[in-house]
Motif scaffolding. Structure first.
Motif, PDB file in Angstrom:
ATOM      1  N   MET A   1      55.542  28.065  19.951  1.00 46.82           N
ATOM      2  CA  MET A   1      55.002  28.695  18.744  1.00 46.82           C
ATOM      3  C   MET A   1      53.567  29.133  18.962  1.00 46.82           C
ATOM      4  O   MET A   1      52.709  28.323  19.337  1.00 46.82           O
ATOM      5  N   GLY A   2      53.278  30.415  18.722  1.00 45.35           N
ATOM      6  CA  GLY A   2      51.937  30.931  18.905  1.00 45.35           C
ATOM      7  C   GLY A   2      51.520  31.819  17.743  1.00 45.35           C
ATOM      8  O   GLY A   2      52.335  32.137  16.866  1.00 45.35           O
ATOM      9  N   PRO A   3      50.266  32.232  17.706  1.00 45.12           N
ATOM     10  CA  PRO A   3      49.793  33.074  16.606  1.00 45.12           C
ATOM     11  C   PRO A   3      50.438  34.453  16.632  1.00 45.12           C
ATOM     12  O   PRO A   3      50.282  35.200  17.591  1.00 45.12           O
ATOM     13  N   GLY A   4      51.210  34.751  15.603  1.00 39.63           N
ATOM     14  CA  GLY A   4      51.849  36.047  15.486  1.00 39.63           C
ATOM     15  C   GLY A   4      52.993  36.291  16.447  1.00 39.63           C
ATOM     16  O   GLY A   4      53.496  37.415  16.547  1.00 39.63           O
ATOM     17  N   ARG A   5      53.457  35.249  17.138  1.00 32.49           N
ATOM     18  CA  ARG A   5      54.541  35.446  18.097  1.00 32.49           C
ATOM     19  C   ARG A   5      55.125  34.096  18.500  1.00 32.49           C
ATOM     20  O   ARG A   5      54.496  33.066  18.342  1.00 32.49           O
ATOM     21  N   HIS A   6      56.334  34.127  18.989  1.00 35.46           N
ATOM     22  CA  HIS A   6      56.943  32.917  19.529  1.00 35.46           C
ATOM     23  C   HIS A   6      57.943  33.286  20.612  1.00 35.46           C
ATOM     24  O   HIS A   6      58.403  34.430  20.719  1.00 35.46           O
ATOM     25  N   LEU A   7      58.281  32.297  21.424  1.00 34.28           N
ATOM     26  CA  LEU A   7      59.193  32.481  22.544  1.00 34.28           C
ATOM     27  C   LEU A   7      60.210  31.354  22.518  1.00 34.28           C
ATOM     28  O   LEU A   7      59.843  30.179  22.376  1.00 34.28           O
ATOM     29  N   ALA A   8      61.496  31.715  22.626  1.00 35.77           N
ATOM     30  CA  ALA A   8      62.569  30.720  22.627  1.00 35.77           C
ATOM     31  C   ALA A   8      63.326  30.796  23.946  1.00 35.77           C
ATOM     32  O   ALA A   8      63.585  31.886  24.469  1.00 35.77           O
ATOM     33  N   THR A   9      63.679  29.641  24.496  1.00 42.77           N
ATOM     34  CA  THR A   9      64.405  29.586  25.768  1.00 42.77           C
ATOM     35  C   THR A   9      65.513  28.549  25.688  1.00 42.77           C
ATOM     36  O   THR A   9      65.409  27.560  24.957  1.00 42.77           O
ATOM     37  N   TYR A  10      66.584  28.792  26.446  1.00 47.66           N
ATOM     38  CA  TYR A  10      67.643  27.797  26.616  1.00 47.66           C
ATOM     39  C   TYR A  10      68.519  28.206  27.793  1.00 47.66           C
ATOM     40  O   TYR A  10      68.562  29.385  28.173  1.00 47.66           O
ATOM     41  N   PRO A  11      69.238  27.247  28.411  1.00 54.89           N
ATOM     42  CA  PRO A  11      70.060  27.557  29.584  1.00 54.89           C
ATOM     43  C   PRO A  11      71.390  28.185  29.205  1.00 54.89           C
ATOM     44  O   PRO A  11      71.886  28.020  28.085  1.00 54.89           O
ATOM     45  N   LEU A  12      71.980  28.894  30.178  1.00 57.01           N
ATOM     46  CA  LEU A  12      73.273  29.550  29.993  1.00 57.01           C
ATOM     47  C   LEU A  12      74.201  29.203  31.156  1.00 57.01           C
ATOM     48  O   LEU A  12      73.767  28.783  32.227  1.00 57.01           O
ATOM     49  N   ARG A  13      75.498  29.427  30.916  1.00 55.08           N
ATOM     50  CA  ARG A  13      76.542  29.254  31.917  1.00 55.08           C
ATOM     51  C   ARG A  13      76.508  27.843  32.488  1.00 55.08           C
ATOM     52  O   ARG A  13      76.561  26.878  31.727  1.00 55.08           O
ATOM     53  N   ASP A  14      76.400  27.688  33.791  1.00 51.33           N
ATOM     54  CA  ASP A  14      76.359  26.351  34.385  1.00 51.33           C
ATOM     55  C   ASP A  14      74.927  25.839  34.463  1.00 51.33           C
ATOM     56  O   ASP A  14      74.607  25.018  35.312  1.00 51.33           O
ATOM     57  N   SER A  15      74.090  26.333  33.544  1.00 46.70           N
ATOM     58  CA  SER A  15      72.658  26.038  33.499  1.00 46.70           C
ATOM     59  C   SER A  15      71.894  26.653  34.658  1.00 46.70           C
ATOM     60  O   SER A  15      70.746  26.284  34.911  1.00 46.70           O
ATOM     61  N   SER A  16      72.506  27.604  35.350  1.00 45.24           N
ATOM     62  CA  SER A  16      71.819  28.290  36.436  1.00 45.24           C
ATOM     63  C   SER A  16      70.923  29.412  35.926  1.00 45.24           C
ATOM     64  O   SER A  16      70.060  29.895  36.655  1.00 45.24           O
ATOM     65  N   LEU A  17      71.127  29.841  34.680  1.00 44.20           N
ATOM     66  CA  LEU A  17      70.327  30.888  34.063  1.00 44.20           C
ATOM     67  C   LEU A  17      69.542  30.333  32.880  1.00 44.20           C
ATOM     68  O   LEU A  17      69.970  29.368  32.244  1.00 44.20           O
ATOM     69  N   MET A  18      68.400  30.970  32.608  1.00 41.31           N
ATOM     70  CA  MET A  18      67.655  30.675  31.390  1.00 41.31           C
ATOM     71  C   MET A  18      67.590  31.938  30.544  1.00 41.31           C
ATOM     72  O   MET A  18      67.278  33.028  31.042  1.00 41.31           O
ATOM     73  N   ASN A  19      67.896  31.809  29.271  1.00 45.20           N
ATOM     74  CA  ASN A  19      67.770  32.907  28.317  1.00 45.20           C
ATOM     75  C   ASN A  19      66.371  32.876  27.704  1.00 45.20           C
ATOM     76  O   ASN A  19      65.848  31.816  27.371  1.00 45.20           O
ATOM     77  N   ILE A  20      65.757  34.044  27.596  1.00 50.65           N
ATOM     78  CA  ILE A  20      64.423  34.168  27.001  1.00 50.65           C
ATOM     79  C   ILE A  20      64.484  35.197  25.884  1.00 50.65           C
ATOM     80  O   ILE A  20      64.967  36.315  26.085  1.00 50.65           O
ATOM     81  N   VAL A  21      64.021  34.815  24.716  1.00 51.52           N
ATOM     82  CA  VAL A  21      63.825  35.757  23.615  1.00 51.52           C
ATOM     83  C   VAL A  21      62.395  35.579  23.128  1.00 51.52           C
ATOM     84  O   VAL A  21      61.978  34.471  22.789  1.00 51.52           O
ATOM     85  N   ALA A  22      61.648  36.673  23.118  1.00 52.57           N
ATOM     86  CA  ALA A  22      60.226  36.628  22.756  1.00 52.57           C
ATOM     87  C   ALA A  22      59.971  37.598  21.607  1.00 52.57           C
ATOM     88  O   ALA A  22      60.286  38.785  21.721  1.00 52.57           O
ATOM     89  N   VAL A  23      59.423  37.104  20.522  1.00 52.26           N
ATOM     90  CA  VAL A  23      59.210  37.907  19.315  1.00 52.26           C
ATOM     91  C   VAL A  23      57.721  38.036  19.035  1.00 52.26           C
ATOM     92  O   VAL A  23      56.983  37.037  19.068  1.00 52.26           O
ATOM     93  N   GLN A  24      57.299  39.259  18.753  1.00 51.41           N
ATOM     94  CA  GLN A  24      55.893  39.533  18.468  1.00 51.41           C
ATOM     95  C   GLN A  24      55.773  40.364  17.196  1.00 51.41           C
ATOM     96  O   GLN A  24      56.555  41.290  16.971  1.00 51.41           O
ATOM     97  N   GLU A  25      54.796  40.026  16.371  1.00 48.80           N
ATOM     98  CA  GLU A  25      54.472  40.851  15.212  1.00 48.80           C
ATOM     99  C   GLU A  25      53.637  42.041  15.672  1.00 48.80           C
ATOM    100  O   GLU A  25      52.712  41.879  16.471  1.00 48.80           O
ATOM    101  N   ARG A  26      53.976  43.226  15.191  1.00 46.69           N
ATOM    102  CA  ARG A  26      53.181  44.408  15.537  1.00 46.69           C
ATOM    103  C   ARG A  26      53.421  45.500  14.491  1.00 46.69           C
ATOM    104  O   ARG A  26      54.420  45.489  13.771  1.00 46.69           O
ATOM    105  N   LYS A  27      52.478  46.428  14.417  1.00 51.30           N
ATOM    106  CA  LYS A  27      52.579  47.523  13.460  1.00 51.30           C
ATOM    107  C   LYS A  27      53.466  48.650  13.972  1.00 51.30           C
ATOM    108  O   LYS A  27      54.173  49.297  13.206  1.00 51.30           O
TER     109      LYS A  27
END
Length: 408
Positions: free
Chosen positions: A200-226
Motif C-alpha cells: 500500500m502506497g500513496p495514491g497507488r498499490h501493488l498486489a502479487t500472488y503465485p500462479l500455476r505450480d507457483s513458478s509464476l508471480m502475478n503482478i497488478v499495479a494500480v495508480q491514480e492519475r488524471k
C-alpha cells in the motif's frame, strides 16, 4: 422448462460463456459458442477464484481440476510500500476453515472450462466476429462476414463492449475512474508463498500472488492519475514506466518490479449495471451485464454465478421469458451491490500521510484483537452459494469466512 435439444448460441468463449455452455449442455441443450479470436489462447494473467466461484465449479464437476491447476491461497497480507513491512496478516486456513480461495491463471481456467464443454458436446466456433444482434422470439446474430445465426436462445457473454448489451440497452459511455492498472507475470525466483501480498502506497498499490505450480508471480499495479489509458488488456507499455510510477516501493515489491520485461496497461472505467438483461430470447451475463472494477476480485466469480443461475432459472421456469425474468431478478441486486463495493474499495490502499500511519495502526490492532471479524467482513460476497442459495459448502467446517479483498 425442458432444455433438452434446445438450440442455444452463446457469444463469447470467456469464463462466463464457457461455464454457461457447459451448464446448458449438461441439461441436454445443443450449444454453440461463437468466439471472435482465432484460438482460445493464453490471454490475461492471474485471477482469484473465491468460494462463491468454487461452488459453481464444484457443481459443474470441475472443483478437483481447479485444485490441481492452481495454488490455494493461505493468507492475505497487507504491507507498507517503502520497505514491505507487514501491516496485517490474515490466515485463511485458521479463520476461513474449509473455504478455498485459488490463484488461477485465466488461460488455465479457460482451458479447463473449454475442454469440459467440448467433452460435453459444446461446439466452439472461432473467428466469429459479431456485428450486431436483432432481438426477438428467435434472435438473429449478424456476423461481420455477412453470415447469420441464432437459435431458441442467444446469450451475450461478450464482455465490456458487448453487442448483445447494446441491442438491449443502447450504448452507454463509461466513466474514467482516475486510475490505471498494469498487469504482468514474472518468474517466482524467490519462492514467494501462496499468499496475496498487497503493498500500500500513496495514491497507488501493488498486489502479487503465485500462479500455476507457483513458478509464476502475478503482478497488478494500480495508480491514480488524471490522464487515462484505453480499456482492455492488450495495450503494451514500457516496463520502465511501471517502475517509475512505483519508485520508492521496496522489499519484495521492488524485486518483482525489477523482473518485469513485458507489461500491459489499461484504464479503469466504471460502467453502469445494465437496466435490461433480456428481451425475447436474448439475454446478457457477466461483464456484458455488470462490468466491475477489479478491487473485489469478483469479475470471474460473478460470471460463474451468472452462468449457474441463468441455466437454473430457465430449467425451473415454464417459459423462456419467465426464466430470463427470474434470472435477472435473482442476479441484479447482488451484482449491483458487489460492483458498488468494488468501486469504493481501492482508496483503502492509497492513503497518503498523515492518514496512512494511523490507518495502518488500526489495521494492526484489528488483526491482533479481531482477526476472524476482519476475515468475515466480506462474507456476504465470498460465502454466497448460488448452487444452493446458502453459505458456500465447506470441506471441514460449516463456519463462514471471507478475506480482506485483494485485486484480481
Amino acid at each position: 422448462m425442458r432444455l433438452t435439444d434446445r438450440k442455444i448460441t452463446i457469444i463469447g468463449a470467456g469464463i462466463g460463456g464457457l461455464a454457461a455452455a457447459l451448464a446448458f449442455s449438461q441439461q441436454g441443450a445443443e450449444v454453440t459458442v461463437l468466439e471472435q479470436a482465432e484460438a482460445i489462447t493464453e490471454v490475461g494473467a492471474g485471477i482469484q477464484i473465491s468460494p462463491n466461484g468454487v461452488a459453481v465449479l464444484r457443481a459443474l464437476g470441475l472443483a478437483d481440476d481447479l485444485a490441481w491447476t492452481a495454488p490455494r491461497a493461505r493468507a492475505v497480507v497487507l504491507r507498507s510500500h517503502r520497505r514491505g513491512r507487514e501491516v496485517l496478516r490474515l490466515d485463511l486456513d485458521q479463520y476461513a476453515p474449509g473455504r478455498n480461495f485459488y490463484f488461477v491463471h485465466r488461460a488455465d481456467l479457460i482451458n479447463l472450462l473449454a475442454d469440459a464443454a467440448r467433452r460435453s458436446g459444446v461446439k466452439v466456433r472461432l473467428l466469429q466476429k459479431v456485428d450486431r444482434i436483432s432481438c426477438g422470439a428467435r434472435p438473429v446474430v449478424h456476423l461481420a462476414n455477412g453470415a447469420q445465426c441464432g437459435g431458441d436462445l442467444v446469450i451475450g457473454a461478450d464482455g465490456l463492449h458487448s453487442k448483445a448489451r447494446a441491442a438491449l440497452n443502447g450504448v452507454a459511455k463509461p466513466r474514467f475512474t482516475g486510475q490505471v492498472a498494469w498487469r504482468a507475470t514474472v518468474a517466482n525466483l524467490h519462492n514467494h508463498p501462496a499468499e496475496a501480498q498487497v503493498f500500500m502506497g500513496p495514491g497507488r498499490h501493488l498486489a502479487t500472488y503465485p500462479l500455476r505450480d507457483s513458478s509464476l508471480m502475478n503482478i497488478v499495479a494500480v495508480q491514480e492519475r488524471k490522464t487515462w489509458a484505453d480499456e482492455g488488456w492488450h495495450q503494451q507499455d514500457d516496463p520502465e514506466n511501471l517502475r517509475a510510477a512505483f519508485q520508492g516501493f521496496g522489499g519484495a515489491a521492488a524485486e518483482l518490479l525489477g523482473q518485469v520485461d513485458q507489461v500491459a496497461l489499461w484504464g479503469l472505467f466504471r460502467h453502469p449495471v445494465a437496466e435490461v438483461w433480456h428481451k425475447g430470447a436474448l439475454a446478457i451475463m457477466g461483464d456484458a451485464a455488470h462490468p466491475t472494477l477489479p478491487f473485489m476480485a469478483q469479475g470471474a466469480n460473478l460470471a460463474l454465478e451468472d452462468a449457474w443461475v441463468l441455466v437454473d432459472a430457465l430449467r425451473t421456469a415454464k417459459t423462456t421469458e419467465a426464466g430470463l425474468a427470474a434470472y435477472q431478478a435473482r442476479r441484479h441486486d447482488r451484482t449491483a451491490r458487489v460492483v458498488d463495493a468494488a468501486t469504493g474499495n481501492a482508496w483503502k490502499y492509497h492513503l497518503r500521510q498523515p492518514l496512512a500511519w494511523p490507518a495502518h495502526q488500526i489495521l494492526r490492532l484489528g488483526g491482533r484483537l479481531a482477526p476472524q471479524r476482519m476475515v468475515q467482513q466480506f462474507d456476504w460476497i465470498y460465502g454466497h452459494d448460488v448452487t444452493g442459495d446458502s453459505a458456500a459448502p465447506t470441506e471441514n467446517d460449516p463456519g463462514t469466512g471471507g478475506p480482506v479483498t485483494t485485486l484480481a
